[in-house]
Design an enzyme around this catalytic site. Structure first.
Site, PDB file in Angstrom:
ATOM      1  N   LYS A 254      38.306  19.972 -14.247  1.00  0.00           N
ATOM      2  CA  LYS A 254      38.860  20.908 -15.227  1.00  0.00           C
ATOM      3  C   LYS A 254      38.737  22.348 -14.751  1.00  0.00           C
ATOM      4  O   LYS A 254      39.537  23.200 -15.121  1.00  0.00           O
ATOM      5  CB  LYS A 254      38.113  20.772 -16.560  1.00  0.00           C
ATOM      6  CG  LYS A 254      38.209  19.429 -17.240  1.00  0.00           C
ATOM      7  CD  LYS A 254      37.348  19.434 -18.505  1.00  0.00           C
ATOM      8  CE  LYS A 254      37.345  18.086 -19.191  1.00  0.00           C
ATOM      9  NZ  LYS A 254      36.467  18.092 -20.395  1.00  0.00           N
TER      10      LYS A 254
ATOM     11  N   LYS B  59      36.707  16.461  -5.990  1.00  0.00           N
ATOM     12  CA  LYS B  59      36.874  15.738  -7.246  1.00  0.00           C
ATOM     13  C   LYS B  59      37.905  16.431  -8.134  1.00  0.00           C
ATOM     14  O   LYS B  59      37.979  17.659  -8.169  1.00  0.00           O
ATOM     15  CB  LYS B  59      35.527  15.674  -7.971  1.00  0.00           C
ATOM     16  CG  LYS B  59      35.556  14.914  -9.288  1.00  0.00           C
ATOM     17  CD  LYS B  59      34.185  14.970  -9.949  1.00  0.00           C
ATOM     18  CE  LYS B  59      34.211  14.323 -11.324  1.00  0.00           C
ATOM     19  NZ  LYS B  59      32.911  14.428 -12.015  1.00  0.00           N
TER      20      LYS B  59
ATOM     21  N   LYS C 253      27.189  25.307  -9.111  1.00  0.00           N
ATOM     22  CA  LYS C 253      27.732  26.022 -10.258  1.00  0.00           C
ATOM     23  C   LYS C 253      27.144  27.422 -10.400  1.00  0.00           C
ATOM     24  O   LYS C 253      27.842  28.357 -10.789  1.00  0.00           O
ATOM     25  CB  LYS C 253      27.492  25.218 -11.543  1.00  0.00           C
ATOM     26  CG  LYS C 253      28.326  23.948 -11.621  1.00  0.00           C
ATOM     27  CD  LYS C 253      28.136  23.251 -12.959  1.00  0.00           C
ATOM     28  CE  LYS C 253      29.034  22.026 -13.069  1.00  0.00           C
ATOM     29  NZ  LYS C 253      28.892  21.340 -14.363  1.00  0.00           N
TER      30      LYS C 253
END
Length: 386
Positions: free
Chosen positions: A286, A283, A188
């Protein structure tokens, strides 16, 4: 310093592990009171409450004097489970099948606490008004999916200050090397701009540990990608128990023994990791740039049909589970299995001779039928201006 830190741990552990045995909500544009659990009677309660910008207010009762000693084993004593979902973006099929759908069964067998983890949502740039709205919508989706607030406690993370209080104490006992090893931080932070990301992205796992340890959780439902974070939580619990529990605690007048329970992972046999519709090795997320990669719980029928029609597949004959060379096939069959309620063997037998032209409409119809009650419930809430 160690003695002072132990004292703070004891304050939190004496007041907060029994938190949210009940929940009371008031609504001024928020959730109607009929959907909120009536608080039970707890000795020497104090209310932790906050308001968001839209007037939604939650109160959580905290027992200040209830002992934290383990209760003697009994068939009437349920194990405790804690879990939550971030109110960022749209709740999608991966969130539902990997977490929320499993909660429905768990609430019948365990003492369950399901919350909206809005503090985790601010580790990356966010819009304040949108986050407030999404927090209420996520709570509504919990209820629409079947969370029964007569069986489970539903609350907002930031409404309970003890989460961040315990996080700060745990941070004092967390080696920085443990956090630097977190795979999600590396991924991230790279996406978000390297050295320009906030410290909260690094300390995110400590807040997650606080969320779990605060309630003396026995089990935590986690996906495969969260196992590393839960392992950190377990190591932190063991570290605090070693540094500050046992005789050290007893010398200060405590009961001695462990301060925190060491939680165990609860990974469902299927659905723990629903994959993207555009890449069977990634995966469903969002944050993925393309909305085509996911089925959002509130997607209209035509959007669901279009996404399934265009989702990535392969040219091999027949359909089968667990072929590593066919990740998209395995993912779509797994989704169908979970949505239809059939066993893996039943789905394998039903679909083994199908082609994609036959299977995709079957999957589309199953998805639309399964999501229709959730979407209808959500529409009813919107008419109430929630």
């Amino acid at each position: 310093m160690g003695r002072a830190l132990l004292s703070h741990f004891l304050i939190v552990s004496n007041s907060s592990p029994r938190l949210v045995s009940s929940l009371k909500c008031r609504s001024r544009g928020g959730l109607p009171s009929k959907y909120c659990k009536t608080p039970g009677l707890i000795r020497q309660n104090r209310n932790l409450a906050t308001h968001n910008g839209c007037g939604f207010r939650c109160y959580c009762n905290v027992s200040l004097s209830e002992p934290t000693a383990p209760v003697a084993s009994s068939s009437s004593v349920k194990k405790r489970i804690v879990s939550g979902v971030q109110p960022t973006g749209s709740i999608h099929l991966g969130n539902y099948l990997g977490a929320i759908k499993n909660w429905i069964a768990l609430q019948n067998s365990y003492e369950t606490l399901f919350f909206i983890v809005d503090l985790h949502a601010i580790t990356l740039p966010y819009d304040t008004q949108q986050l407030s709205k999404a927090t209420r919508e996520t709570a509504a989706i919990y209820l629409a999916c079947g969370i029964d607030n007569s069986k489970a406690s539903v609350f907002v993370q930031s409404h309970v200050r003890a989460h961040v209080e315990l996080m700060w104490l745990l941070s004092s006992a967390t080696p920085i090397g443990w956090l630097n090893k977190m795979i999600q931080f590396k991924e991230k932070s790279h996406k978000a701009g390297g050295e320009n990301v906030g410290v909260a992205l690094l300390t995110y796992p400590v807040l997650m540990a606080s969320d779990i340890l605060l309630y003396q959780s026995d089990f935590v439902p986690v996906g495969e990608d969260q196992k590393q974070h839960l392992e950190l939580t377990r190591e932190l619990a063991e570290r605090v128990n070693y540094l500050y529990g046992g005789r050290k605690w007893k010398k200060l007048g405590g009961r001695g023994g462990a301060i925190f329970k060491v939680p165990e992972p609860l990974i469902p046999p299927a659905g723990a990791r629903v994959m993207s519709l555009t890449d069977g090795l990634s995966k469903m997320s969002k944050s993925a740039p393309s909305d085509q990669s996911r089925i959002n719980l509130l997607d209209p029928k035509d959007v669901i049909a279009n996404k399934i029609k265009r989702c990535k597949t392969d040219s091999s004959a027949g359909l089968e589970f667990d072929n590593l060379e066919r990740p998209e096939c395995n993912n779509l069959l797994s989704i169908y299995q979970l949505i239809s309620g059939k066993t893996k063997g039943e789905v394998a037998e039903e679909c083994q001779n199908m082609n994609w032209g036959t299977f995709k409409p079957l999957l589309t119809d199953a998805l639309i039928e399964h999501l229709h009650p959730i979407q209808s419930w959500q529409m009813a809430l919107q008419k109430l201006q929630i």
